[in-house]
Design a protein around this motif. Structure first.
Motif, short mmCIF file in Angstrom:
data_model
loop_
_atom_site.label_atom_id
_atom_site.label_comp_id
_atom_site.label_asym_id
_atom_site.label_seq_id
_atom_site.Cartn_x
_atom_site.Cartn_y
_atom_site.Cartn_z
N PRO A 156 -23.34 2.94 3.70
CA PRO A 156 -23.63 1.88 4.67
C PRO A 156 -22.67 1.91 5.85
O PRO A 156 -21.46 2.14 5.68
N THR A 177 -21.21 -0.03 9.46
CA THR A 177 -21.07 -1.22 10.30
C THR A 177 -21.42 -0.83 11.74
O THR A 177 -20.85 0.11 12.28
N GLN A 214 -20.43 -7.03 9.63
CA GLN A 214 -21.87 -6.85 9.75
C GLN A 214 -22.58 -8.17 9.47
O GLN A 214 -22.42 -8.74 8.39
N GLU A 266 -21.74 1.02 -1.47
CA GLU A 266 -22.15 -0.35 -1.12
C GLU A 266 -21.32 -1.41 -1.83
O GLU A 266 -21.76 -2.55 -2.01
N LYS A 296 -17.99 -1.44 4.22
CA LYS A 296 -18.20 -1.27 2.78
C LYS A 296 -17.88 0.16 2.39
O LYS A 296 -17.82 1.06 3.24
N GLY A 305 -25.81 -8.84 9.12
CA GLY A 305 -26.99 -8.74 8.26
C GLY A 305 -26.92 -7.47 7.44
O GLY A 305 -25.87 -7.11 6.91
N LYS A 306 -28.03 -6.77 7.36
CA LYS A 306 -28.06 -5.52 6.61
C LYS A 306 -27.22 -4.45 7.30
O LYS A 306 -27.20 -4.34 8.51
N TYR A 307 -26.55 -3.66 6.49
CA TYR A 307 -25.81 -2.52 7.01
C TYR A 307 -26.79 -1.43 7.44
O TYR A 307 -27.94 -1.38 6.97
N SER A 308 -26.35 -0.56 8.31
CA SER A 308 -27.21 0.52 8.79
C SER A 308 -27.01 1.77 7.94
O SER A 308 -25.88 2.08 7.53
N TYR A 309 -28.09 2.48 7.69
CA TYR A 309 -28.02 3.75 6.97
C TYR A 309 -28.46 4.91 7.85
O TYR A 309 -28.69 6.01 7.37
#
Length: 304
Positions: free
Chosen positions: A61, A63, A8, A41, A37, A10-14
């Motif tokens: 989280p 990917t 990933q 997290e 992750k 940047g930020k992981y998706s939720y």
């Protein structure tokens, strides 16, 4: 074989959503190694790291999204799970207030007190996952969350539905193929929440949570649509339904499995009869926003 590694950026998706920018494009037939992750997290490393104190919101989280070139609505994405490798030497589980099958939750409020919070750190020692002399289990890795994006809405990464999602079924394991519906161009594939093992139902709400390197080969079945996720093992056909109440999840799973048998030439009522006598049903999770049940039949009863 050259395997593309995907991390990933940047930020992981939720959420599972079509509205995020894809992190990578891959071709059908390509094999990739996806780094994930754990559900916490990767922020829980000792027993004093209570999830209610250190997590800002709901966990899990993901990917992704990964864009599958050539995927179009009405196709089916086939994810061949080749391997799951832990990327650290321990797994984490926990009891968390407001989560689990035997404690009050937001959807099942009770006057009883919530279960007290506790963290369990398990060592990964070869083929065993060990907390103490009495709590030691075999290594049984699988992917807790595997999904494509819904057509319009964004769904929480805690939610299992017809796009796959947080199904938490141990059948999403190495050696099996997970079939997912393609709802949008590119499919937008997500994965995460890998586990070193889990009992049926994921009773406390957390399995043996691990970060992982997941190796998957993607294929695309053009012009073939499915309504709900399917799994193929070397010996069984399986379909997954996610809903509440639990009997609706069972109905969905068995209905999708009957549809699969019809594709092999069965009359649907004969298929219904066969599943009544030899079908199997297991619980993936009984704690998520929807419950996931897996209907199964051995291939030897299906193929002519």
């Amino acid at each position: 074989m050259i395997v593309k590694e995907i991390k990933q950026p940047g930020k992981y998706s939720y959420v599972f959503s079509r509205y995020a920018e894809p992190i990578v494009h891959i071709e059908p037939g390509e094999t990739v190694a996806i780094y994930t992750k754990d559900a916490f997290e990767n922020r829980v490393s000792k027993e004093t790291d209570l999830p209610s104190k250190i997590l800002e919101g709901d966990p899990n989280p993901q990917t992704g999204p990964i864009y599958i070139d050539g995927a179009e609505p009405g196709d089916t994405l086939a994810a061949h799970i080749i391997n799951i490798e832990p990327t650290r030497g321990y797994a984490v589980s926990a009891h968390k207030p407001g989560l689990g099958g035997l404690t009050p939750t937001r959807s099942t409020p009770m006057l009883a007190e919530p279960m007290p919070e506790k963290v369990y750190i398990y060592k990964i020692e070869g083929d065993m996952i060990t907390y103490n002399d009495r709590m030691s289990y075999p290594w049984r890795p699988f992917i807790g969350t595997i999904a494509t994006a819904p057509r319009l809405e964004a769904l929480s990464a805690l939610t299992p539905f017809d796009n796959g999602g947080n199904m938490d079924t141990p059948e999403t394991k190495p050696g099996n193929i997970v079939y997912l519906p393609v709802n949008i161009p590119g499919a937008y594939f997500y994965t995460g929440d890998c586990h070193a093992g889990q009992g049926d139902g994921e009773l406390c709400g957390f399995a043996l949570e691990i970060p992982a390197k997941v190796t998957i080969k993607f294929d695309l079945i053009k012009g073939k649509s499915i309504n709900w996720p399917r799994i193929e093992s070397p010996s069984e056909f399986m379909a997954i339904g996610s809903a509440r109440p639990m009997e609706d999840a069972a109905r969905i799973a068995y209905a999708e499995l009957i549809e699969w048998m019809v594709e092999y030439g069965w009359d649907k009522y004969d298929a219904h009869q066969v599943l009544s006598q030899i079908g199997k049903l297991s619980v993936g999770n009984m704690v998520d926003t929807y419950y996931s049940l897996v209907a199964k039949i051995e291939k030897k009863y299906v193929k002519f």
